[in-house]
Design a protein around this motif. Structure first.
Motif, PDB file in Angstrom:
ATOM      1  N   HIS A   1      35.795 -58.596  31.072  1.00  0.00           N
ATOM      2  CA  HIS A   1      35.716 -59.107  29.695  1.00  0.00           C
ATOM      3  C   HIS A   1      35.758 -57.963  28.686  1.00  0.00           C
ATOM      4  N   SER A   2      35.144 -56.821  29.039  1.00  0.00           N
ATOM      5  CA  SER A   2      35.123 -55.684  28.126  1.00  0.00           C
ATOM      6  C   SER A   2      36.525 -55.130  27.896  1.00  0.00           C
ATOM      7  N   THR A   3      37.408 -55.271  28.900  1.00  0.00           N
ATOM      8  CA  THR A   3      38.788 -54.797  28.732  1.00  0.00           C
ATOM      9  C   THR A   3      39.529 -55.631  27.707  1.00  0.00           C
ATOM     10  N   TRP A   4      39.298 -56.945  27.706  1.00  0.00           N
ATOM     11  CA  TRP A   4      39.943 -57.801  26.706  1.00  0.00           C
ATOM     12  C   TRP A   4      39.495 -57.442  25.293  1.00  0.00           C
ATOM     13  N   LEU A   5      38.290 -56.888  25.159  1.00  0.00           N
ATOM     14  CA  LEU A   5      37.799 -56.468  23.848  1.00  0.00           C
ATOM     15  C   LEU A   5      38.326 -55.087  23.462  1.00  0.00           C
ATOM     16  N   GLY A   6      38.285 -54.161  24.419  1.00  0.00           N
ATOM     17  CA  GLY A   6      38.631 -52.773  24.107  1.00  0.00           C
ATOM     18  C   GLY A   6      40.111 -52.479  24.065  1.00  0.00           C
ATOM     19  N   ALA A   7      40.903 -53.144  24.924  1.00  0.00           N
ATOM     20  CA  ALA A   7      42.332 -52.845  25.008  1.00  0.00           C
ATOM     21  C   ALA A   7      43.066 -53.044  23.682  1.00  0.00           C
ATOM     22  N   PRO A   8      42.856 -54.164  22.947  1.00  0.00           N
ATOM     23  CA  PRO A   8      43.553 -54.317  21.662  1.00  0.00           C
ATOM     24  C   PRO A   8      43.195 -53.222  20.659  1.00  0.00           C
ATOM     25  N   VAL A   9      41.953 -52.751  20.696  1.00  0.00           N
ATOM     26  CA  VAL A   9      41.542 -51.683  19.778  1.00  0.00           C
ATOM     27  C   VAL A   9      42.269 -50.389  20.118  1.00  0.00           C
ATOM     28  N   ILE A  10      42.333 -50.054  21.403  1.00  0.00           N
ATOM     29  CA  ILE A  10      43.027 -48.829  21.836  1.00  0.00           C
ATOM     30  C   ILE A  10      44.516 -48.916  21.505  1.00  0.00           C
ATOM     31  N   ILE A  11      45.126 -50.063  21.803  1.00  0.00           N
ATOM     32  CA  ILE A  11      46.553 -50.234  21.529  1.00  0.00           C
ATOM     33  C   ILE A  11      46.833 -50.144  20.036  1.00  0.00           C
ATOM     34  N   GLY A  12      45.999 -50.803  19.229  1.00  0.00           N
ATOM     35  CA  GLY A  12      46.176 -50.728  17.773  1.00  0.00           C
ATOM     36  C   GLY A  12      46.052 -49.305  17.261  1.00  0.00           C
ATOM     37  N   SER A  13      45.107 -48.545  17.814  1.00  0.00           N
ATOM     38  CA  SER A  13      44.928 -47.147  17.409  1.00  0.00           C
ATOM     39  C   SER A  13      46.155 -46.315  17.754  1.00  0.00           C
ATOM     40  N   GLY A  14      46.673 -46.539  18.964  1.00  0.00           N
ATOM     41  CA  GLY A  14      47.871 -45.814  19.373  1.00  0.00           C
ATOM     42  C   GLY A  14      49.069 -46.121  18.498  1.00  0.00           C
ATOM     43  N   LEU A  15      49.212 -47.388  18.091  1.00  0.00           N
ATOM     44  CA  LEU A  15      50.335 -47.773  17.222  1.00  0.00           C
ATOM     45  C   LEU A  15      50.213 -47.133  15.844  1.00  0.00           C
ATOM     46  N   VAL A  16      48.994 -47.032  15.334  1.00  0.00           N
ATOM     47  CA  VAL A  16      48.787 -46.361  14.043  1.00  0.00           C
ATOM     48  C   VAL A  16      49.181 -44.892  14.138  1.00  0.00           C
ATOM     49  N   ILE A  17      48.783 -44.233  15.224  1.00  0.00           N
ATOM     50  CA  ILE A  17      49.139 -42.823  15.416  1.00  0.00           C
ATOM     51  C   ILE A  17      50.656 -42.663  15.494  1.00  0.00           C
ATOM     52  N   LEU A  18      51.326 -43.544  16.236  1.00  0.00           N
ATOM     53  CA  LEU A  18      52.789 -43.487  16.324  1.00  0.00           C
ATOM     54  C   LEU A  18      53.433 -43.715  14.964  1.00  0.00           C
ATOM     55  N   TRP A  19      52.898 -44.650  14.205  1.00  0.00           N
ATOM     56  CA  TRP A  19      53.428 -44.924  12.858  1.00  0.00           C
ATOM     57  C   TRP A  19      53.308 -43.706  11.962  1.00  0.00           C
ATOM     58  N   ARG A  20      52.153 -43.038  12.007  1.00  0.00           N
ATOM     59  CA  ARG A  20      51.969 -41.843  11.180  1.00  0.00           C
ATOM     60  C   ARG A  20      52.879 -40.705  11.641  1.00  0.00           C
ATOM     61  N   GLU A  21      53.074 -40.575  12.973  1.00  0.00           N
ATOM     62  CA  GLU A  21      54.002 -39.563  13.485  1.00  0.00           C
ATOM     63  C   GLU A  21      55.415 -39.840  12.972  1.00  0.00           C
ATOM     64  N   HIS A  22      55.805 -41.125  12.977  1.00  0.00           N
ATOM     65  CA  HIS A  22      57.134 -41.506  12.496  1.00  0.00           C
ATOM     66  C   HIS A  22      57.283 -41.194  11.021  1.00  0.00           C
ATOM     67  N   ARG A  23      56.261 -41.504  10.231  1.00  0.00           N
ATOM     68  CA  ARG A  23      56.296 -41.224   8.794  1.00  0.00           C
ATOM     69  C   ARG A  23      56.419 -39.728   8.544  1.00  0.00           C
ATOM     70  N   ARG A  24      55.650 -38.946   9.304  1.00  0.00           N
ATOM     71  CA  ARG A  24      55.680 -37.492   9.107  1.00  0.00           C
ATOM     72  C   ARG A  24      57.028 -36.914   9.498  1.00  0.00           C
ATOM     73  N   ALA A  25      57.607 -37.422  10.609  1.00  0.00           N
ATOM     74  CA  ALA A  25      58.925 -36.945  11.045  1.00  0.00           C
ATOM     75  C   ALA A  25      59.992 -37.256  10.015  1.00  0.00           C
ATOM     76  N   ARG A  26      59.947 -38.456   9.420  1.00  0.00           N
ATOM     77  CA  ARG A  26      60.929 -38.826   8.397  1.00  0.00           C
ATOM     78  C   ARG A  26      60.764 -37.967   7.151  1.00  0.00           C
ATOM     79  N   ARG A  27      59.508 -37.689   6.786  1.00  0.00           N
ATOM     80  CA  ARG A  27      59.256 -36.858   5.615  1.00  0.00           C
ATOM     81  C   ARG A  27      59.764 -35.440   5.837  1.00  0.00           C
ATOM     82  N   SER A  28      59.526 -34.893   7.049  1.00  0.00           N
ATOM     83  CA  SER A  28      59.994 -33.555   7.356  1.00  0.00           C
ATOM     84  C   SER A  28      61.521 -33.492   7.329  1.00  0.00           C
ATOM     85  N   ALA A  29      62.169 -34.507   7.894  1.00  0.00           N
ATOM     86  CA  ALA A  29      63.630 -34.551   7.897  1.00  0.00           C
ATOM     87  C   ALA A  29      64.172 -34.624   6.475  1.00  0.00           C
ATOM     88  N   SER A  30      63.486 -35.379   5.621  1.00  0.00           N
ATOM     89  CA  SER A  30      63.909 -35.493   4.238  1.00  0.00           C
ATOM     90  C   SER A  30      63.787 -34.165   3.499  1.00  0.00           C
TER      91      SER A  30
END
Length: 307
Positions: free
Chosen positions: A270-299
């Protein structure tokens, strides 16, 4: 067909996403075979050796069909040896976590690697980390704590092993970034696979055991799925940006859950069903910020060239 991972390839986002989805399935299958092999009496040393043997075959094919063996020359032997040591230790911990925990639980904790990578990059490489990424890191740690529940009287050993494996895997990503400043991707992959067979081969003198045909079939499946996953992962990164393909990795949780139910009659806690979405959401935010930074650097580079 060639596998030159260092020559720029035409960007094909849909093909890259498809390859990354295949990678997620292959890795889930590989970890399931690791766990299944352990139930058939295969020890950890054997598992690591045969996994790396399959990887070495695929890495050799990658180099032979790409830049050629002349491209493997390196002046950073010590760095490659260190990368091998870290890589094999992290792989051992990750395999142990898969054996000790339900597949879905260990997979979910493994998703914390981008979180640890962000933290280590800030501490060791001095990479700029804004409030969004720090917030994602903190949220990710909360997700990990939700899964392992350290407030209980006894923290499951498997959870601690999984967290240690994720932390060491993140250390490997930092090491690979440093190697990437001078080394081809295929060079790093090849020397990791080949060099790891030396210490593992010596250990096999003491740990190798005879097995029945069914067990050999499991080990062969593990080696093939692991080696093929390395090729499909590498190919996906040639055809599309990291921020586009990496979210596909989270589909491995679905496959890990299904394989866990089918092969081992185990369900995520049961704890995995609670924790997994939080970890996945955190990872997606980090990827989004990496993408934003890469686009800014390219610009910024484009503006500088225009001037």
């Amino acid at each position: 067909m060639t596998f030159d991972t260092d020559r720029p390839a035409k960007q094909r986002p849909l093909a890259a996403i498809g390859l990354r989805l295949i990678t997620a399935i292959l890795l889930a299958l590989m970890f399931a075979m690791v766990k299944l092999a352990s139930t058939r009496g295969v020890n950890l040393v054997e598992t690591l050796f045969y996994r790396q043997l399959g990887s070495a075959v695929c890495a050799t094919a990658l180099v032979a069909g790409g830049a050629g063996f002349a491209s493997l020359r390196t002046k950073r032997v010590g760095a490659h040896v260190l990368r091998m040591g870290l890589g094999m230790t992290s792989m051992a911990l990750n395999f142990l976590a898969m054996i000790m925990l339900p597949l879905a639980d260990a997979t979910a904790i493994g998703f914390s690697v981008p979180i640890f990578s962000t933290l280590l990059a800030a501490l060791t490489l001095g990479e700029a980390t804004g409030r969004w990424r720090w917030g994602a890191v903190l949220a990710g740690f909360v997700g990990v704590l939700l899964i392992i529940q350290p407030g209980r009287s006894v923290v499951p050993l498997g959870g601690s092993v999984a967290v240690a494996g994720a932390l060491l895997t993140a250390s490997v990503t930092i090491m690979i970034r440093r190697l990437g400043a001078t080394e081809r991707a295929a060079t790093t992959v090849f020397w990791f696979a080949i060099s790891s067979l030396v210490p593992m081969g010596l250990l096999m003198l003491w740990f190798a055991e005879p097995h029945d045909n069914g067990t050999w079939a499991v080990l062969l499946a593990m080696a093939l799925t692991g080696g093929l996953a390395q090729l499909t992962l590498t190919a996906s990164l040639r055809l599309a940006p990291v921020a586009l393909v990496m979210p596909m990795d989270y589909t491995s949780l679905l496959w890990a859950t299904l394989l866990g139910v089918w092969l081992f009659a185990e369900l995520p806690t049961h704890s995995t069903w609670l924790g997994a979405p939080v970890i996945i959401g955190s990872g997606l935010v980090i990827l989004w910020r990496e993408h934003r930074r890469a686009r800014r650097s390219a610009s910024e580079v484009g503006m500088a060239e225009a001037e």
